[in-house]
Scaffold this motif. Structure first.
Motif: not given
Length: 434
Positions: A86-106
């Protein structure tokens, strides 16, 4: 995490002839117990055990754990670990959920994309997150994805993405997967041409399709799916694309038995949408072909918009009313919905629903669940309803404010009587006061 080598030291000490072995006593037994505990160190766990642990870890913790030792790093690259993600994609300014780091996604796309089979994207309300999900989708060219889910945790952010960008990214998955069996793309700008591409490449494997609130899909688009995907067992869509032709296509001899049909009937503004009726013979054909199908309908309408519904027998099994529904409609449900299993009424008004509720109990012999809120029922009528239904009522959620005491029963009496007929202790629900 630091690994220890006591197990190795213990073997050397026990095998050395120069070391005198002491007689067993309490102290030596205790030491042996401690040594035995040390032998089972984390680095010696079998691959399948570590794999199971890794599957419960968030990606960032999984990546950190892979650097503990060589054995754990080997597990980190086992294909089975990357079949579901599951890819979690959130903007820190609008969400409290932890987002999957872009480097890890790549890193996932580069090294593990070929292993992905069960993929979902959880995005927040920002357009940036939805666009990031589209960018990832467009890179999944070497995958054999079986299930795909696009989930908006807030408002449907995918609808704010360019339609061309979204469709292009989704088409990459449709074309390259060849084995999609489950797709959840609700609240997205998917359109008819992209559904035709889905059918052309995955018609033999598609079993579940959820696509409610997809305004660019027409009745022709969903009909194309029903005509060609003969193995489709679960379907969720908006009422405006439901048609007699679609129900007949799902009832054809070559189509498998449908198990679940969810229909969202939604109106944002009164009179904005003209709801068409579905003919009784179309419903009858579906039930004859798939007698066990669950027909679930969610209504978010204003009272004046219910006119086309429930005039004839309707094979609905689960009914949810998110807005106010009139007494007349509830009366028609009692007469024309014999397959009804669950009924939830969130609001009705100040007119008691006594007769309507008793009518439902008398005619809906399969009813096992009822939920009532922001409406009124006399205590006598409610007790009679429960008496008629008896112990088949496995779920009964009634707000205390719904029940109106009368000459026969007080609220305390209702608790006692209803519990007697249900064969278990029952209390009405109480609104918490914070």
């Amino acid at each position: 995490m630091k690994r220890n080598n006591f197990s190795v030291v213990n073997k050397i000490v026990q095998s050395s002839p120069a070391v005198k072995q002491p007689k067993l006593g309490f102290c030596s037994s205790l030491k042996q117990t401690q040594v035995s505990t040390v032998v089972l160190d984390w680095g010696s766990l079998p691959h399948h055990v570590v794999l199971r642990i890794f599957q419960y870890l968030p990606l960032i913790d999984r990546a950190r754990a892979s650097s503990v030792c060589r054995r754990w790093n080997e597990v980190f690259h086992i294909p089975d670990l990357w079949r579901k993600f599951e890819f979690e994609l959130n903007q820190s300014a609008t969400s409290y959920f932890r987002s999957t780091h872009p480097d890890l996604i790549q890193q996932i796309i580069k090294k593990h994309a070929v292993h992905l089979q069960y993929v979902s994207f959880k995005v927040d309300s920002s357009t940036e997150s939805a666009e990031a999900a589209c960018d990832i989708l467009s890179q999944l060219v070497n995958c054999s994805i079986q299930t795909l889910g696009l989930i908006s945790t807030a408002k449907p952010s995918f609808m704010n993405v360019s339609k061309a960008h979204f469709v292009s990214a989704l088409t990459v998955v449709f074309v390259n997967s060849k084995s999609l069996s489950s797709i959840k793309i609700e609240d997205t700008p998917v359109d008819d041409p992209s559904l035709k591409i889905l059918v052309a490449n995955n018609s033999d494997t598609l079993r579940l399709l959820k696509m409610s609130s997809c305004p660019h899909v027409s009745s022709d688009g969903i009909l194309c799916v029903a005509d060609h995907c003969q193995g489709l067992k679960e379907l969720a869509l908006n009422y405006y694309i439901l048609s007699d032709e679609l129900l007949l296509a799902l009832s054809s001899e070559t189509h498998v038995n449908l198990e679940h049909l969810r229909i969202d009937v939604v109106s944002e503004n009164p009179g904005q949408i003209e709801f068409h009726p579905i003919k009784k013979h179309s419903w009858d054909a579906l039930i004859k072909h798939s007698p066990g199908v669950n027909v679930v309908m969610y209504f978010f309408l204003y009272e004046e918009e219910f006119e086309p519904f429930f005039k004839e027998e309707t094979p609905v099994t689960h009914l949810y009313f998110g807005r106010s529904v009139s007494k007349a409609i509830l009366g028609q449900i009692g007469l024309n919905c014999p397959r009804l299993i669950e009924l939830v009424v969130c609001a009705n008004g100040l007119q008691p629903l006594d007769n309507e509720l008793i009518c439902i109990a008398q005619h809906c012999k399969n009813l096992t669940a009822l939920g009532l809120s922001e409406c009124e029922v006399s205590c006598s009528a409610f007790v009679e309803f429960v008496r008629l239904c008896g112990r088949r009522l496995t779920q009964l959620s009634i707000m205390e404010e719904v029940l109106i005491p009368d000459d026969n029963y007080s609220l305390d009496d209702v608790h006692t009587e209803v519990s007697k007929y249900l064969g278990r202790v029952w209390f009405p629900d109480v609104m918490p006061i914070w």
